[in-house]
Scaffold this active site. Structure first.
Site, PDB file in Angstrom:
ATOM      1  N   PRO A 169       0.842  -1.206   0.000  1.00  0.00           N
ATOM      2  CA  PRO A 169       0.000   0.000   0.000  1.00  0.00           C
ATOM      3  C   PRO A 169       0.876   1.254   0.000  1.00  0.00           C
ATOM      4  O   PRO A 169       0.983   1.969   0.999  1.00  0.00           O
ATOM      5  CB  PRO A 169      -0.813  -0.146   1.290  1.00  0.00           C
ATOM      6  CG  PRO A 169       0.057  -0.943   2.193  1.00  0.00           C
ATOM      7  CD  PRO A 169       0.815  -1.890   1.312  1.00  0.00           C
ATOM      8  N   SER A 171       0.807   4.270  -1.313  1.00  0.00           N
ATOM      9  CA  SER A 171       0.335   5.633  -1.044  1.00  0.00           C
ATOM     10  C   SER A 171       0.043   5.816   0.439  1.00  0.00           C
ATOM     11  O   SER A 171       0.298   6.885   1.010  1.00  0.00           O
ATOM     12  CB  SER A 171      -0.886   5.968  -1.902  1.00  0.00           C
ATOM     13  OG  SER A 171      -2.028   5.238  -1.509  1.00  0.00           O
ATOM     14  N   ASP A 172      -0.471   4.800   1.092  1.00  0.00           N
ATOM     15  CA  ASP A 172      -0.679   4.847   2.538  1.00  0.00           C
ATOM     16  C   ASP A 172       0.644   5.041   3.279  1.00  0.00           C
ATOM     17  O   ASP A 172       0.791   5.929   4.122  1.00  0.00           O
ATOM     18  CB  ASP A 172      -1.322   3.548   3.031  1.00  0.00           C
ATOM     19  CG  ASP A 172      -2.813   3.697   3.324  1.00  0.00           C
ATOM     20  OD1 ASP A 172      -3.237   4.789   3.713  1.00  0.00           O
ATOM     21  OD2 ASP A 172      -3.539   2.713   3.156  1.00  0.00           O
ATOM     22  N   ILE A 173       1.602   4.175   2.978  1.00  0.00           N
ATOM     23  CA  ILE A 173       2.888   4.217   3.678  1.00  0.00           C
ATOM     24  C   ILE A 173       3.624   5.514   3.381  1.00  0.00           C
ATOM     25  O   ILE A 173       4.155   6.178   4.286  1.00  0.00           O
ATOM     26  CB  ILE A 173       3.741   2.997   3.293  1.00  0.00           C
ATOM     27  CG1 ILE A 173       3.074   1.709   3.793  1.00  0.00           C
ATOM     28  CG2 ILE A 173       5.156   3.118   3.860  1.00  0.00           C
ATOM     29  CD1 ILE A 173       3.692   0.434   3.259  1.00  0.00           C
ATOM     30  N   GLY A 176       2.253   8.509   5.173  1.00  0.00           N
ATOM     31  CA  GLY A 176       2.703   8.542   6.554  1.00  0.00           C
ATOM     32  C   GLY A 176       4.122   9.054   6.688  1.00  0.00           C
ATOM     33  O   GLY A 176       4.432   9.829   7.606  1.00  0.00           O
TER      34      GLY A 176
END
Length: 404
Positions: A169, A171-173, A176
């Site tokens: 993932p 874009s999630d990581i 962050g």
């Protein structure tokens, strides 16, 4: 109590975040020494229910994302719960939230309100598309961000094949990590001026940052590049090749490494082939080049080719499974696999901090918290007496963990 270590020792962070992007931000800051207080809803972060897999009933996903943090459970639908959070934020340096747009404002905890009680507060917002623009009110998920950022159009086996999401993932990581970078930069300014500010990033923008090369091509040519499998959009050969017993990656794109590689595989005659004499020629004839080189690499094992390529100074490596990566001597030497001792799950492995500091090293010093594990400790530090804490628990504003 928080332990004192790392370059961000002394930074106090309140994490009002769930699932992944926000918790990644909090984890990065915590690994670099910040005291991160994770505020969970009464039912806990949703990743507590990402099962399987579990270790002794504890979610492996939750434990991965939330090590190094202390946990408290507040009912923010209650006035007392909101009052507790507001009091925590009076002394905080950073608050991280990834709620839908307007949620914090409805709770009376938006940035405009909070900066009145704490002008130095760094208010970090992580959302699907950012807090401005026509998509600001939309919810966001990694899959949607990968599609809309262009990533899925450049990921996959080749033209005419279905779009493919990156296995991780990203874009999630990345959102962050970008948020953690933004918080650290804003903290540096706060230490100089005493003033806080908003930090705003999104999954959409995080995905876009991974298109630097492809965007350069599109800006220059007016044509959007498509997927190339494991190949590079600008250099060749720079991709995975199949061997007798698996796959290896090969970075022989510059001219010197190209020539070295030809010597290793015994294909010096290709240096005189006009199709492959230059990088532009190799890129223009990539399918033919792939077919020829695969024919050579399939004649021997991955281990044999990697040794020969290393001896010749040609960049190459194996394609490892995740479990193999965990045992790789370089990953272990760089402390990228760490262990914590969880009160329920016992010994739990996690991924380490990918940034090394010579003078103030980061560390992983505590496991992910049990639900509400640090309620009393955090409330006491916030200034509540034992009697006041009992009243908050009795009223349901603070949720006491169930007896195990």
């Amino acid at each position: 109590m928080a332990e004192n270590f790392g370059p961000l020792a002394g930074m106090k962070v309140v994490e009002l975040a769930h699932i992944m992007a926000g918790p990644v931000c909090g984890m990065m800051l915590a690994d670099m020494g910040a005291d991160v207080l994770k505020v969970e809803k009464p039912t806990g972060d949703d990743t507590r229910r990402f099962l399987p897999p579990d270790i002794e009933g504890e979610s492996a996903a939750f434990m991965m994302m939330n090590r190094n943090k202390r946990g408290v459970v507040l009912d923010l639908k209650s006035e007392d719960g909101k009052a507790v959070l507001r009091r925590m934020l009076e002394k905080a340096d950073v608050v991280i939230e990834n709620y839908r747009m307007g949620t914090m404002e409805k709770l009376g905890l938006g940035y405009d309100e909070l900066k009145k009680i704490n002008p130095g507060l760094i208010y970090c917002e992580i959302s699907g598309f950012g807090r401005t623009g026509p998509y600001a009110a939309r919810g966001g998920f990694d899959l949607i961000a990968q599609g809309m950022s262009g990533l899925m159009s450049i990921t996959g086996e080749g033209p005419g094949r279905p779009p493919v999401k990156s296995g991780a993932p990203v874009s999630d990581i990345t959102a962050g990590i970008l948020a953690a970078l933004g918080c650290a930069a804003a903290y540096a300014r706060k230490l100089q001026t005493g003033q806080g500010q908003k930090v705003d990033t999104s999954l959409f923008e995080a995905g876009i940052t991974h298109t630097y090369w492809q965007s350069a091509i599109a800006f220059a040519t007016g044509t959007s590049p498509g997927p190339l499998g494991s190949a590079h959009p600008l250099n060749a050969p720079y991709q995975a090749f199949e061997t007798q017993d698996g796959w290896i990656t090969l970075g022989a794109a510059n001219q010197k490494n190209w020539e070295r590689m030809l010597t290793v595989i015994g294909a010096e005659d290709l240096s005189a082939d006009e199709r492959f004499a230059t990088n532009s020629g190799r890129m223009g004839n990539l399918p033919a080049l792939e077919e020829i080189l695969n024919g050579y690499f399939k004649t021997d094992t991955s281990e044999a080719w990697l040794q020969r390529l290393e001896d010749a100074g040609v960049p190459a490596g194996p394609v490892l499974e995740v479990g193999e990566m965990h045992k790789d001597p370089q990953a272990l030497a760089r402390d990228m696999v760490v262990t914590t001792n969880h009160p329920n799950a016992g010994e739990v492995k996690a991924i380490g901090l990918p940034i090394k500091f010579s003078e103030t090293p980061g560390r992983v010093v505590r496991p992910a918290p049990l639900l509400g594990q640090h309620n009393r400790e955090i409330l006491s530090e916030t200034g509540y007496s034992d009697d006041e804490i009992e009243k908050l628990i009795t009223s349901g504003a603070v949720i006491e963990p169930a007896a195990s």
